[in-house]
Design an enzyme around this catalytic site. Sequence first.
Site, PDB file in Angstrom:
ATOM      1  N   MET A  62      68.383  38.201  64.106  1.00  9.03           N
ATOM      2  CA  MET A  62      69.793  38.605  64.251  1.00  9.03           C
ATOM      3  C   MET A  62      70.460  37.569  65.149  1.00  9.03           C
ATOM      4  O   MET A  62      70.792  37.826  66.303  1.00  9.03           O
ATOM      5  CB  MET A  62      69.868  40.025  64.832  1.00  9.03           C
ATOM      6  N   GLY A  84      61.281  51.815  65.028  1.00  4.83           N
ATOM      7  CA  GLY A  84      61.153  51.465  66.443  1.00  4.83           C
ATOM      8  C   GLY A  84      60.995  52.696  67.289  1.00  4.83           C
ATOM      9  O   GLY A  84      59.900  53.074  67.723  1.00  4.83           O
ATOM     10  N   ASP A  91      62.255  41.803  66.411  1.00  2.00           N
ATOM     11  CA  ASP A  91      63.716  41.658  66.379  1.00  2.00           C
ATOM     12  C   ASP A  91      64.177  40.599  67.379  1.00  2.00           C
ATOM     13  O   ASP A  91      64.127  40.813  68.587  1.00  2.00           O
ATOM     14  CB  ASP A  91      64.378  42.991  66.728  1.00  2.00           C
ATOM     15  N   MET A 145      67.302  38.660  68.815  1.00  2.00           N
ATOM     16  CA  MET A 145      68.767  38.787  68.908  1.00  2.00           C
ATOM     17  C   MET A 145      69.292  37.775  69.906  1.00  2.00           C
ATOM     18  O   MET A 145      68.672  37.542  70.949  1.00  2.00           O
ATOM     19  CB  MET A 145      69.144  40.192  69.392  1.00  2.00           C
ATOM     20  N   MET A 203      69.751  47.036  55.949  1.00  2.00           N
ATOM     21  CA  MET A 203      70.007  47.645  57.268  1.00  2.00           C
ATOM     22  C   MET A 203      70.566  49.047  57.045  1.00  2.00           C
ATOM     23  O   MET A 203      71.584  49.225  56.371  1.00  2.00           O
ATOM     24  CB  MET A 203      71.014  46.813  58.067  1.00  2.00           C
ATOM     25  N   HIS A 242      57.092  44.272  63.310  1.00  2.00           N
ATOM     26  CA  HIS A 242      58.491  43.869  63.115  1.00  2.00           C
ATOM     27  C   HIS A 242      59.048  43.380  64.451  1.00  2.00           C
ATOM     28  O   HIS A 242      59.017  44.096  65.450  1.00  2.00           O
ATOM     29  CB  HIS A 242      59.279  45.063  62.592  1.00  2.00           C
ATOM     30  N   HIS A 266      62.668  39.388  62.237  1.00  2.00           N
ATOM     31  CA  HIS A 266      64.032  39.719  61.807  1.00  2.00           C
ATOM     32  C   HIS A 266      64.992  38.995  62.749  1.00  2.00           C
ATOM     33  O   HIS A 266      65.124  39.356  63.913  1.00  2.00           O
ATOM     34  CB  HIS A 266      64.191  41.249  61.890  1.00  2.00           C
ATOM     35  N   ASP A 290      65.601  49.327  57.706  1.00  2.00           N
ATOM     36  CA  ASP A 290      65.525  49.150  59.161  1.00  2.00           C
ATOM     37  C   ASP A 290      66.670  49.905  59.826  1.00  2.00           C
ATOM     38  O   ASP A 290      67.839  49.573  59.624  1.00  2.00           O
ATOM     39  CB  ASP A 290      65.618  47.641  59.450  1.00  2.00           C
ATOM     40  N   GLY A 291      66.291  50.905  60.625  1.00  2.00           N
ATOM     41  CA  GLY A 291      67.276  51.637  61.411  1.00  2.00           C
ATOM     42  C   GLY A 291      67.268  53.119  61.114  1.00  2.00           C
ATOM     43  O   GLY A 291      67.479  53.535  59.972  1.00  2.00           O
ATOM     44  N   GLY A 323      68.146  49.778  68.969  1.00  2.00           N
ATOM     45  CA  GLY A 323      67.248  50.803  68.448  1.00  2.00           C
ATOM     46  C   GLY A 323      67.854  52.179  68.689  1.00  2.00           C
ATOM     47  O   GLY A 323      68.843  52.325  69.423  1.00  2.00           O
ATOM     48  N   GLY A 324      67.268  53.171  68.058  1.00  2.00           N
ATOM     49  CA  GLY A 324      67.639  54.551  68.340  1.00  2.00           C
ATOM     50  C   GLY A 324      68.967  55.021  67.768  1.00  2.00           C
ATOM     51  O   GLY A 324      69.499  56.037  68.210  1.00  2.00           O
ATOM     52  N   SER A 376      58.737  48.423  64.996  1.00  4.24           N
ATOM     53  CA  SER A 376      59.632  47.446  65.619  1.00  4.24           C
ATOM     54  C   SER A 376      59.393  47.450  67.124  1.00  4.24           C
ATOM     55  O   SER A 376      59.626  48.463  67.797  1.00  4.24           O
ATOM     56  CB  SER A 376      61.088  47.810  65.339  1.00  4.24           C
TER      57      SER A 376
END
Length: 219
Positions: free
Chosen positions: A67, A197, A34, A36, A136, A32, A65, A175-176, A143-144, A7
């Site tokens: 969001m 990520g 993201d 947002m 998810m 990937h 992805h 993811d995550g 991230g993180g 990611s």
Amino acid sequence: MTIIAPSILSADFARLGEEVREVETHGADWIHIDIMDGQYVPNLTFGPPVVAAIRSYTKLPFDVHLMVNTPERLLDDLVKAGADRITVHAEACVHLHRTVHAIRELGLKAGVALNPHTPLSVLDYVLDDLDLVLIMTVNPGFGGQSFIPAMLPKIRALREELNRRGRTEAHIEVDGGINGETAKLVAEAGANALVAGNYIFGQQDRSSAISTLRAAAQS
Ligand code: DX5
Ligand code: ZN
């Protein structure tokens, strides 16, 4: 074969092209991406022009992805920017069936993401139309964050349902909070595509991060 999808949310945004090229060299399978909007999730990243800007740096599929609220409005621009797969959040779509079919009609692979609290049952009548379900394993936006173990039975139940329907080719992506330990757990539960990520871009040695994930998933 497990799909590893770094990611770029955790990459160095000032060197995004080189970061993408580097993970391709080190064996990543998908990139990937993201997106947002600062509305659907509190964070704000980038849009189709940035996707287009990095397209020439890699041949890997772009796994986008979204969001964002009303993701339909971005579909045409994302196709032009070089997206290969687009995943929308079930919670962000009033007309989920229509949006999934709009993605497929554009010639792309369609996915639906489910937040941790969202039951699998929202997919009952669209699952047969999906190439991918994104579970998810954190709340989306950053991230993180730490992996939520309560998602393991959800992954297991989804794999059983896909098997029951004969949809063995459909991907279960997670993811995550994916790292060397959680990769093994999600793969055992039935996930075959792992987004990571922080675990990949947070290390100097991206090659070893990617191979550690792959080995953990296949152990
Ligand atoms: C979170 C994003 C993720 C994020 C994962 O909302 O969808 O793709 O980059 O980050 P890590 O792997 O650091 O948890
Ligand atoms: Zn993501």
